[in-house]
Scaffold this motif. Structure first.
Motif, short mmCIF file in Angstrom:
data_model
loop_
_atom_site.label_atom_id
_atom_site.label_comp_id
_atom_site.label_asym_id
_atom_site.label_seq_id
_atom_site.Cartn_x
_atom_site.Cartn_y
_atom_site.Cartn_z
N ASP A 178 23.90 27.35 5.11
CA ASP A 178 24.64 28.31 5.93
C ASP A 178 24.67 29.69 5.30
O ASP A 178 24.59 30.70 6.00
N VAL A 179 24.77 29.75 3.97
CA VAL A 179 24.75 31.04 3.29
C VAL A 179 23.38 31.70 3.44
O VAL A 179 23.28 32.91 3.70
N LEU A 180 22.31 30.92 3.29
CA LEU A 180 20.97 31.47 3.46
C LEU A 180 20.76 31.95 4.89
O LEU A 180 20.19 33.02 5.13
N ARG A 181 21.22 31.16 5.86
CA ARG A 181 21.07 31.55 7.27
C ARG A 181 21.73 32.91 7.53
O ARG A 181 21.17 33.77 8.22
N ASP A 182 22.91 33.12 6.94
CA ASP A 182 23.58 34.41 7.11
C ASP A 182 22.84 35.52 6.36
O ASP A 182 22.82 36.67 6.82
N GLU A 191 19.64 45.44 8.70
CA GLU A 191 18.73 44.86 7.73
C GLU A 191 19.32 43.59 7.15
O GLU A 191 20.51 43.54 6.83
N PRO A 192 18.51 42.54 6.96
CA PRO A 192 19.04 41.32 6.34
C PRO A 192 19.26 41.51 4.85
O PRO A 192 18.65 42.39 4.21
N LEU A 193 20.13 40.70 4.29
CA LEU A 193 20.41 40.74 2.86
C LEU A 193 19.19 40.33 2.05
O LEU A 193 18.94 40.85 0.97
N MET A 194 18.41 39.39 2.59
CA MET A 194 17.21 38.89 1.90
C MET A 194 16.01 39.12 2.81
O MET A 194 15.57 38.21 3.53
N PRO A 195 15.44 40.34 2.82
CA PRO A 195 14.40 40.68 3.80
C PRO A 195 13.10 39.90 3.63
O PRO A 195 12.41 39.62 4.62
N THR A 196 12.73 39.59 2.39
CA THR A 196 11.48 38.85 2.18
C THR A 196 11.55 37.47 2.81
O THR A 196 10.64 37.04 3.54
N ILE A 197 12.64 36.75 2.54
CA ILE A 197 12.78 35.40 3.10
C ILE A 197 12.97 35.48 4.61
O ILE A 197 12.48 34.62 5.36
N ALA A 198 13.63 36.53 5.09
CA ALA A 198 13.77 36.71 6.54
C ALA A 198 12.41 36.87 7.19
O ALA A 198 12.15 36.29 8.27
N ALA A 199 11.51 37.63 6.56
CA ALA A 199 10.17 37.81 7.11
C ALA A 199 9.39 36.50 7.10
O ALA A 199 8.64 36.21 8.04
N MET A 200 9.57 35.72 6.05
CA MET A 200 8.90 34.42 6.00
C MET A 200 9.36 33.54 7.16
O MET A 200 8.54 32.85 7.80
N ARG A 202 10.45 34.46 10.05
CA ARG A 202 9.93 34.97 11.33
C ARG A 202 8.46 34.65 11.52
O ARG A 202 8.01 34.39 12.63
N GLU A 203 7.67 34.69 10.43
CA GLU A 203 6.23 34.71 10.58
C GLU A 203 5.53 33.42 10.16
O GLU A 203 4.54 33.02 10.79
N THR A 204 5.97 32.79 9.08
CA THR A 204 5.15 31.70 8.53
C THR A 204 5.92 30.43 8.23
O THR A 204 5.31 29.37 8.09
N HIS A 205 7.24 30.50 8.08
CA HIS A 205 8.01 29.37 7.57
C HIS A 205 9.06 28.88 8.57
O HIS A 205 9.41 29.59 9.51
N ARG A 206 9.55 27.69 8.31
CA ARG A 206 10.60 27.09 9.15
C ARG A 206 11.76 26.67 8.24
O ARG A 206 11.55 26.07 7.19
N LEU A 207 12.99 26.97 8.66
CA LEU A 207 14.19 26.64 7.90
C LEU A 207 14.80 25.34 8.43
O LEU A 207 15.02 25.20 9.63
#
Length: 693
Positions: A178-182, A191-200, A202-207
């Motif tokens: 839940d903390v990561l999702r936020d 802007e997200p707190l963790m932009p790199t993981i946010a981009a992942m 959106r583009e390549t990864h699944r949470l």
């Protein structure tokens, strides 16, 4: 010599000359700016002579750093890591002072304190120049980082490396789903707190969310993930009656024994046995290459010592200086943040004095830098599987809360570490799949002692009619427990607060805390004491614990019904039959609670009484039995909801539903490694958009 070899040799000589020139110019600039630092004789010298002196001084300092510094760092492996930061400054300054003393005719001189400053600035300047040149040369960049991994392994020049993708498992310790999702959602500024993981995402990864075992802590989770079995790990620490010892997951001897037991039960050495590397973990996962791994820290041999990773990293004086500066800054940052929290009256709050600022700096700076550098070396060496643990968030969240301002700063820095690893993976000799995961989350809440004025041990002792501290006797909970114990034992009240005489006992209960999970054991009762035995010995204890407002439920063994969960007002949940008397004590903890607790009830080393704190169903707050305002270890709230962030091209963790238990995550990760071995080539993937550092 082949033309390619001549070109590499020429490039290396050119880089040395450029770095030497940068160091010389830096030394000249410092000599002009600092009054206690000179590079000329007392009567003055020409500009040419001063320049030559600076070049000689910079060259001598560079040679000493290259030849003497690695020997000093090897000696530092015997020094506690918490004093490393201060020693780096002192030793680096000493090397510069020696270099100046070697200059002819005494032309170099610096005050000792000034020498420390000059050495630090020169190391930073030469490191920046060297890194800039290496990054522009792919092969040089690879060799520079690959030195941090196994030096016996062939260089990452393509020889012996297949096109099958490798896998990096990066554990962000304690970061709940839940903390990561936020943190990856747009903030107030968009802007997200963790932009790199946010981009992942959106583009390549699944949470994906996964649910931990009852013991939601690194010892149980990482043992299950890396070795496939966390059987008989009831908590972070527990008492074993047959040996009379307390097993603690982060104690080297305990970690080694837990790893041995897990490997025996699973029937295989671990997740990383096939060309794997384990970095910064409690357990090795069967990897041949380890660094900062607790379970093998007592081993001998250059490549198996836990501190070998420190030597590989700090043998570069520029690394040592940069990390030492960041270490010092982090100590100051923690002191400022804790002082600000105290002045503002923020609550809940725990003590953050003593050694804690240095422990935090070690976790958030030293451990992070060493582990990330080792992972980069593994990637550039083309290793098949890497599992690394970054503990920064977990350490800070314990003392500042899972969602505090302090932890947000740590999350931003962890995001930059992920960006660096993803960027370097693009230069690797084979494609890489980056999998992020956590071992558990954290739940907020005021500590049990702060909320009720006594510790769990005080409450247990009061319920047993044993002496307790004066503070505990004065608390409402302590007074009620002592009154109940006196009545059950048919002891008269004494009006003076003195403890009544009671018969001598063979032993006293052992009470341990593991986040919001407590364990009570009676050493003189063999095996797992039953509910009936405990009632005969301490007739008021179970009722005292079960009815306390800070306790959610107890797990005990009943002679008739087997494992039984006890709650307030005589409520029971009989786990073997599923029968519930009164209000189900496990209902607030979710639909998986009964299965999770039932599994732990079957462990040989489950405590005589397993105590889980109360849960606020609205806020998700729990009460830690340790000094933590962000805790994990039991059931309740976000601590049981970990995350798994994986490339979409991998098979789903579960065909339907969400994975439950660390052993299940081990099977998922093992399946993904098998899938990678079956893939001859990795399909093209969009690059990760990393924020500039």
């Amino acid at each position: 010599m082949r033309p390619a070899s001549w070109r590499r040799a020429g490039g290396a000589v050119l880089r040395v000359l450029v770095v030497w020139a940068v160091s010389t110019l830096t030394m000249l600039a410092l000599a002009g700016a600092l009054p206690d630092f000179r590079l000329q004789s007392e009567h003055g010298d020409t500009a040419t002579r001063i320049g030559i002196t600076a070049a000689l001084g910079a060259g001598a300092f560079g040679l000493l750093s290259a030849l003497v510094w690695p020997l000093l760092v090897r000696a530092l492996l015997l020094v506690p890591a918490l004093v490393l930061g201060l020693l780096v400054f002192f030793l680096n300054g000493s090397l510069l002072w020696i270099a100046l003393a070697l200059l002819p005719e005494g032309r170099g001189e610096a005050d000792p304190r000034t020498a420390v400053v000059v050495a630090a600035v020169m190391s930073a300047a030469s490191s920046a120049a060297s890194t800039f040149l290496a990054v522009r040369d792919d092969e040089a960049y690879r060799r520079r980082l690959a030195r941090l991994a196994d030096r016996r392994r062939p260089r990452a020049d393509g020889a012996g490396v297949t096109d099958a993708p490798g896998t990096v498992f990066l554990q962000l310790d304690g970061l709940g789903h839940d903390v990561l999702r936020d943190a990856i959602a747009p903030g107030e500024d968009g802007e997200p707190l963790m932009p790199t993981i946010a981009a992942m995402c959106r583009e390549t990864h699944r949470l994906t969310v996964w649910h931990t075992d009852w013991s939601s802590q690194t010892g149980a989770s990482q043992l299950g993930i890396l070795h496939g079995s966390n059987e008989d790990v009831p908590a972070f620490r527990w008492y074993e009656k047959e040996t009379g010892e307390v097993v603690v997951s982060n104690r080297p001897s305990s970690a080694a024994e837990l790893q041995r037991r897990a490997a025996d039960r699973a029937g295989h050495p671990g997740l990383l046995a096939d060309d794997g590397a384990s970095r910064g973990n409690l357990f090795s996962g069967g990897a041949a290459q380890v660094a900062l791994v607790l379970s093998v820290s007592a081993r001998r041999g250059r490549h198996n010592r836990s501190r070998a990773g420190y030597f590989a990293y700090f043998s570069d004086p520029a690394n040592a200086t940069r990390t030492a500066v960041s270490f010092t800054a982090e100590v100051v940052r923690e002191i400022v943040q804790s002082t600000r929290a105290r002045l503002r009256g923020e609550w809940p709050r725990v003590s953050r004095g003593g050694l804690y600022p240095f422990i935090r700096a070690f976790a958030t700076v030293v451990q992070r830098d060493v582990v990330v550098a080792a992972v980069l070396g593994d990637i550039l060496n083309g290793r098949t599987a890497v599992y690394a643990d970054l503990v920064a968030y977990d350490e800070v969240a314990h003392h500042s809360g899972p969602r505090g301002r302090d932890t947000h700063q740590v999350l931003r820095r962890l995001d930059r570490s992920v960006a660096l690893i993803a960027k370097v993976a693009e230069r690797a000799p084979r494609p890489y799949r980056l999998v992020l995961l956590s071992d558990h989350g954290q739940s907020p809440g005021e500590t049990f002692a702060a909320r009720y004025g006594l510790t769990l041990e005080d409450l247990v002792r009061a319920g047993c009619g044993l002496p307790v501290s004066r503070r505990a006797r004065r608390s409402a909970s302590g007074a009620e427990a002592r009154t109940a114990a006196r009545a059950a034992l048919h002891r008269p009240e004494d009006g003076h607060g003195a403890e009544p005489h009671h018969p001598a006992r063979t032993s006293e209960p052992v009470v341990l805390g593991s986040g919001n999970l407590g364990l009570v054991s009676f050493p003189d009762l063999p095996g797992r004491a039953s509910r009936q035995e405990i009632d005969r010995r301490h007739p008021a204890l179970l009722a005292t614990l079960a009815n306390h407002p800070g306790i959610g439920f107890l797990l005990v063994r009943d002679e008739r019904h087997g494992a039984v969960v006890l709650g307030p007002d005589g409520a029971e949940h009989r786990l073997e039959s599923g029968e519930v008397l009164g209000k189900d004590p496990l209902a607030p903890y979710g639909p998986r609670a009964a299965d999770t607790v039932r599994r732990t009830a079957g462990f040989p080393h489950a405590a005589d009484i397993m105590v889980n704190s109360a849960l606020d169903p609205v806020t998700g707050a729990v009460h830690a039995f340790e000094e933590q305002i962000g805790s994990h270890g039991g059931l309740g709230g976000e601590q049981s909801r970990a995350f798994l962030l994986h490339p979409r091209l991998l098979s789903p963790p579960e065909a339907d539903g969400e994975p439950v238990g660390a052993e299940r995550i081990h099977r998922v990760l093992r399946r993904w490694l098998e899938e990678a071995r079956a893939v001859p080539e990795e399909p093209a993937r969009p690059p990760v958009r990393a924020r500039p550092r």
